[in-house]
Design an enzyme around this catalytic site. Structure first.
Site, PDB file in Angstrom:
ATOM      1  N   VAL A  85       0.845  -1.195   0.000  1.00 29.85           N
ATOM      2  CA  VAL A  85       0.000   0.000   0.000  1.00 29.85           C
ATOM      3  C   VAL A  85       0.885   1.250   0.000  1.00 29.85           C
ATOM      4  CG1 VAL A  85      -0.255   0.065   2.522  1.00 29.85           C
ATOM      5  CG2 VAL A  85      -1.979   1.148   1.090  1.00 29.85           C
ATOM      6  N   GLY A  86       2.077   1.119   0.591  1.00 29.34           N
ATOM      7  CA  GLY A  86       3.019   2.240   0.610  1.00 29.34           C
ATOM      8  C   GLY A  86       3.775   2.343  -0.700  1.00 29.34           C
ATOM      9  N   GLY A 164      -7.054   7.642   8.367  1.00 30.43           N
ATOM     10  CA  GLY A 164      -7.345   7.197   7.012  1.00 30.43           C
ATOM     11  C   GLY A 164      -8.014   5.841   7.057  1.00 30.43           C
ATOM     12  N   ARG A 246       4.995   3.647   9.405  1.00 32.73           N
ATOM     13  CA  ARG A 246       6.328   3.574   8.807  1.00 32.73           C
ATOM     14  C   ARG A 246       7.354   3.824   9.907  1.00 32.73           C
ATOM     15  NH1 ARG A 246       4.552   1.264   5.511  1.00 32.73           N
ATOM     16  NH2 ARG A 246       4.249   1.629   3.296  1.00 32.73           N
ATOM     17  N   ASP A 270       5.484  -2.333  14.847  1.00 30.58           N
ATOM     18  CA  ASP A 270       5.491  -3.338  13.779  1.00 30.58           C
ATOM     19  C   ASP A 270       6.383  -2.869  12.637  1.00 30.58           C
ATOM     20  OD1 ASP A 270       4.744  -5.750  12.479  1.00 30.58           O
ATOM     21  OD2 ASP A 270       3.302  -4.650  11.250  1.00 30.58           O
ATOM     22  N   HIS A 294       7.280  -6.411  11.027  1.00 30.51           N
ATOM     23  CA  HIS A 294       6.468  -5.838   9.945  1.00 30.51           C
ATOM     24  C   HIS A 294       5.525  -6.884   9.349  1.00 30.51           C
ATOM     25  CE1 HIS A 294       6.406  -2.464   6.689  1.00 30.51           C
ATOM     26  NE2 HIS A 294       5.210  -2.970   6.898  1.00 30.51           N
ATOM     27  N   ILE A 295       4.607  -7.366  10.201  1.00 32.45           N
ATOM     28  CA  ILE A 295       3.689  -8.427   9.774  1.00 32.45           C
ATOM     29  C   ILE A 295       2.241  -7.943   9.728  1.00 32.45           C
ATOM     30  CG2 ILE A 295       5.135 -10.377  10.441  1.00 32.45           C
ATOM     31  CD1 ILE A 295       3.576 -10.491  13.105  1.00 32.45           C
TER      32      ILE A 295
END
Length: 329
Positions: A85-86, A164, A246, A270, A294-295
């Site tokens: 998505v980033g 968001g 992030r 995360d 980062h899961i």
């Protein structure tokens, strides 16, 4: 679709992707797929070699796609599809200048990321990793009135920075815990915040009044390094801080200082800088810091949908048809 010479169009994949995506690319019969056949990130030299002459590129968040990569690909490159998505790993200005289309995978990972964020919030606030460790190492003896006490959501004030898609999904999930107030900050007030009784407040107000702070904003020049010494100094010393947006939104040295000095109670991350976080990083020495690898989107179904969507975006860009999720500049 084939090139003028009748050859299949070349696409390069920077990683193994979920099988749902590979099936779509194979079944289309319009492209010749070459792939960095590993679960580990592609080396820079192999990326530059792999993209040569490619009409399409499917990449991940860990791949820096800059002018050098675009030059290596050459004029054939029509589309870049990122399985994320980033898109801060993409040199958007350079890509736009060259008229290259970009596809990404928003929405599909919203629920999985929101669920993981709430899980991380609870694990951090209620000290679950510490509890598991105490069971394993023999630290669990008799019941003690204040042993492993943490903080509960019921009756609390939760602050969401960035309301968001993901921020709103997190808010919807924490409301049933009977939180007293839900504050949010961002560029503008959101009409849809009424659904969760969200109060739009300045960032300073959110930071000083929240018991739990969840960061779910996008990375921009304004948000980079936003969570710094000044930020943590305004938090309650019972405050719990969670980041699933992030890593570079947080100044990790300042966070370490805030956690080790008791300025704030605990933190759950995360996302980090860098990723992976080195095993000797100071944050990993702290009991009151929970770090995940980062899961956020790591459910089988979500990753499968991401794989399929990234393949569909790639094919749409190659064939000049609709891309399901095209990034508009």
């Amino acid at each position: 679709m084939q090139t003028a010479a009748g050859k299949l169009m070349k696409v390069f994949l920077t990683r193994r992707i979920p099988p749902e995506g590979m099936k779509i690319l194979s079944a289309a019969g319009v492209c010749e797929v070459s792939q960095w056949d590993s679960d580990e990130p592609v080396q820079r030299a192999d990326l530059l070699k792999g993209v040569q002459g490619a009409h399409g590129l499917l990449c991940l968040l860990s791949d820096k796609i800059d002018a050098e990569v675009l030059d290596a690909a050459g004029p054939n490159l029509k589309v870049i599809s990122t399985l994320s998505v980033g898109y801060d790993h993409l040199a958007i200005d350079e890509i736009k200048k060259r008229g290259i289309l970009v596809g990404y995978t928003p929405d599909v990972l919203t629920d999985a990321t929101a669920e993981l964020t709430v899980a991380l919030l609870l694990a951090t606030a209620r000290r679950l990793p510490e509890g598991v460790e105490e069971v394993k190492n023999g630290g669990w003896s008799s019941w003690k009135p204040l042993w492993l006490c943490g903080y509960g959501l019921s009756g609390s004030t939760v602050g969401v920075i960035g309301l968001g898609r993901i921020g709103m999904a997190i808010a919807r999930r924490v409301m049933p815990f009977v939180v007293k107030r839900l504050l949010y900050s961002g560029r503008t007030a959101k009409d849809y915040a009424a659904e969760v009784n969200g109060e739009y407040v300045p960032l300073d107000t959110l930071v000083s009044e929240s018991d739990f702070i969840v960061v779910s904003c996008s990375l921009t020049p304004e948000t980079q390094g936003m969570c710094d010494k000044a930020f943590f100094s305004k938090m309650k010393n019972t405050g719990v801080f969670v980041n699933s947006s992030r890593g570079t939104v947080v100044n990790q040295e300042d966070l370490y200082e805030a956690l080790s000095s008791g300025q704030i109670a605990s933190a759950g991350l995360d996302v980090t800088t860098p990723e992976p976080l080195p095993t000797n990083h100071p944050l990993l020495t702290l009991k009151n810091c929970v770090v995940l690898p980062h899961i956020g989107s790591a459910t089988y179904s979500t990753r499968g949908i991401m794989g399929a969507l990234s393949a569909q975006n790639l094919l749409g860009g190659l064939q000049g048809t609709d891309m399901p999720s095209e990034l508009t500049f």
